[in-house]
Design an enzyme around this catalytic site. Structure first.
Site, PDB file in Angstrom:
ATOM      1  N   HIS A 117       0.833  -1.203   0.000  1.00 48.32           N
ATOM      2  CA  HIS A 117       0.000   0.000   0.000  1.00 48.32           C
ATOM      3  C   HIS A 117       0.869   1.254   0.000  1.00 48.32           C
ATOM      4  O   HIS A 117       1.835   1.357   0.742  1.00 48.32           O
ATOM      5  CB  HIS A 117      -0.904  -0.007   1.235  1.00 48.32           C
ATOM      6  N   LYS A 177       1.635  -2.509   5.775  1.00 51.24           N
ATOM      7  CA  LYS A 177       2.627  -2.392   4.704  1.00 51.24           C
ATOM      8  C   LYS A 177       2.221  -3.169   3.461  1.00 51.24           C
ATOM      9  O   LYS A 177       2.901  -3.125   2.448  1.00 51.24           O
ATOM     10  CB  LYS A 177       3.980  -2.912   5.190  1.00 51.24           C
ATOM     11  N   GLU A 178       1.163  -3.941   3.551  1.00 50.24           N
ATOM     12  CA  GLU A 178       0.745  -4.749   2.410  1.00 50.24           C
ATOM     13  C   GLU A 178      -0.602  -4.256   1.877  1.00 50.24           C
ATOM     14  O   GLU A 178      -0.665  -3.273   1.172  1.00 50.24           O
ATOM     15  CB  GLU A 178       0.754  -6.234   2.808  1.00 50.24           C
ATOM     16  N   MET A 179      -1.698  -4.903   2.263  1.00 49.43           N
ATOM     17  CA  MET A 179      -2.986  -4.489   1.716  1.00 49.43           C
ATOM     18  C   MET A 179      -3.623  -3.369   2.535  1.00 49.43           C
ATOM     19  O   MET A 179      -4.546  -2.702   2.060  1.00 49.43           O
ATOM     20  CB  MET A 179      -3.895  -5.710   1.597  1.00 49.43           C
ATOM     21  N   ASN A 217      -2.181  -6.127   7.170  1.00 51.66           N
ATOM     22  CA  ASN A 217      -0.819  -5.622   7.331  1.00 51.66           C
ATOM     23  C   ASN A 217      -0.727  -4.238   6.679  1.00 51.66           C
ATOM     24  O   ASN A 217      -0.962  -4.091   5.467  1.00 51.66           O
ATOM     25  CB  ASN A 217       0.168  -6.601   6.690  1.00 51.66           C
TER      26      ASN A 217
END
Lengths: 331, 331
Positions: free
Chosen positions: A82, A124-126, A122
């Site tokens: 993201h 840092k992810e989705m 997360n």
């Protein structure tokens, strides 16, 4: 997480007599094709796997980083998350991941179902959260209907969502590689050089960790056993969970299935060339300096491990409704 | 770009006599199924369409913003580009885009082939350049072989790449919608309310611009004809190319095929609810304030325009080699 045991990597296996045909006790077994008990569940899981609405931005799906067009990986050192955040570690392939003894490089999820919940929330992810992601799905009548049919539930739950994703992922096996055909008795399925590569793979000790149907995924081992691995990546492996010094740089051994497709290599994705990866592994894990010729043979063998890639139609996702929370990529 | 003519939007068409069966001269025609002359070319184009290595990051493919799981769009107001940049305008659907008189909202590309080259080198989108993108493809033996087979060329060229992508895109048509079945004589394919919506669509004048097989895509019109359209989006449409005041806010009329799937609406993607989009269009383009009931009928009709979505296997991409330029998402 499971109990970890540090096998002494190396020389306890291998050294089979030279032979064109496989031994009855090969340390590698063919991958069986997927058995689909509930096709509707798998289809639902596939939709969810491809649905970017599980992310805050509406842009990132499971398939973004475990791209089924690219060996179930993103072919990047570490993933893009993201807001274009740089991920901390290389995205492992989803292919054959059901064979892993645990999920993530450090094994912090016991199974695929537990794993599937992680990236959604997360940041840092989705970068979504479980309440929002479930709200999105609940706002879509076709998803409500699918979950009702498949799970006999009136309200979509995270438990059902991650179960469906995991059931889809369990179908992502890659049988029928040339090496598997050789294991099953087709002597012409691999070349003499590839066979010699396999014999080296066994005799020098790679197979000590990369064994079983997935050639890996079934133990944790120290990265840099004989010689330390040099990297800027701060990941400490299992020690990040246990805090124990003995677990420093202990990572799940990755599968070598489809390794031709899952570059770049290692937990930091620092090596793009399979030859280099073989060279590094032989030196750091086994204390062996392989000749260029031997590296070529091992690499040739490794490329026989590319199996049939999952084949299915691009899923068509059910549309959002005016009740669906709007994705917010930029705030 | 083609010569543009400003049709006086409105009331010259429509007002057919009430009838359950279609008239012989309906202003909307069914979409014919795709004719594939060269399946190998289409397959190659499909691989390229899904290949993120055409972007600098190795993360963004054509399918990222023209997602074939989501009506050929990204379902975002404006797209997310390289380094999470916010795009300037709503990504139009790729579905049925071969029927457009020109490509992009302002028509700056004459056809799909010309369009395909744009995003690859647009620094706000895929952020690569044509030399690099072609170098990437040339480093991959399976692509070299495919282009040799399909285009009889020894060196991959941008011309061949964009041609293959365009040929794939031409197959992305969506025949067999319920409305098309009605047009072909199946009186039960749509409900009475949907039929009344179609009659309204004709009688109030929507069909003046949204006509033909794609219900749009065949003219440029002024956004905000009767009443100005209020938006923060700075796009000026065709005027951005011609510099002429008469072209301000002139945009290509979007297709209404699959409009149920291609939210949010308008060039700025400001409206998520199809009811709202119908209301705005009626007021701003036609000077009509529709009742809630009539809006519901028109929307019901528009939802009959969802056709068969493209159905094909997820393409498996050929792996990179040590010669392949490495993607650089973070620098």
């Amino acid at each position: 997480m499971r109990t970890l045991s540090l096998l002494t990597a190396g020389l306890c296996l291998g050294l089979n007599a030279w032979a064109a045909a496989p031994d009855a006790n090969e340390p590698v077994q063919p991958i069986p094709p997927a058995e689909v008990a509930d096709p509707a569940k798998v289809e639902l899981g596939k939709q969810l796997f491809f649905d970017p609405r599980l992310s805050k931005s509406g842009f990132i799906s499971c398939n973004s980083c475990h791209n089924l067009s690219m060996g179930g990986s993103d072919n990047l050192p570490t993933s893009i998350g993201h807001n274009w955040q740089k991920g901390p570690i290389n995205a492992p392939t989803v292919l054959n991941s059901s064979m892993n003894l645990a999920q993530f490089w450090d094994g912090r999820a016991a199974d695929l179902k537990e794993q599937a919940a992680g990236p959604i929330a997360n940041q840092k992810e989705m970068a979504s959260n479980h309440v929002l992601a479930i709200d999105v799905l609940r706002s879509i009548p076709q998803y409500r209907e699918s979950f009702k049919q498949v799970y006999k539930i009136d309200q979509i739950t995270l438990d059902a969502v991650t179960d469906a994703i995991a059931e889809f992922e369990k179908t992502l096996v890659t049988p029928n590689s040339r090496f598997d055909r050789w294991l099953k008795g087709d002597e012409k399925a691999i070349t003499q050089a590839e066979l010699e590569g396999y014999q080296l793979f066994k005799s020098i000790g790679c197979v000590a960790c990369h064994n079983g149907a997935a050639l890996g995924g079934n133990s944790f081992q120290k990265m840099g056993l004989v010689e330390p691995y040099k990297t800027d990546n701060p990941a400490e492996g299992v020690a990040g969970l246990t805090g124990k010094d003995v677990d420093r740089f202990m990572f799940k051994v990755p599968t070598l299935r489809n390794v031709e497709l899952t570059y770049p290599y290692f937990h930091d994705g620092a090596y793009w060339d399979l030859d280099d990866a073989v060279d590094v592994m032989a030196r750091l894990q086994l204390g062996r300096q392989l000749s260029k010729e031997d590296i070529g043979k091992v690499t040739a063998f490794l490329k026989t491990l590319t199996g049939d890639q999952p084949s299915f139609s691009v899923p068509i996702l059910p549309p959002s409704t005016p009740q669906t929370p709007i994705p917010t990529p930029f705030n």
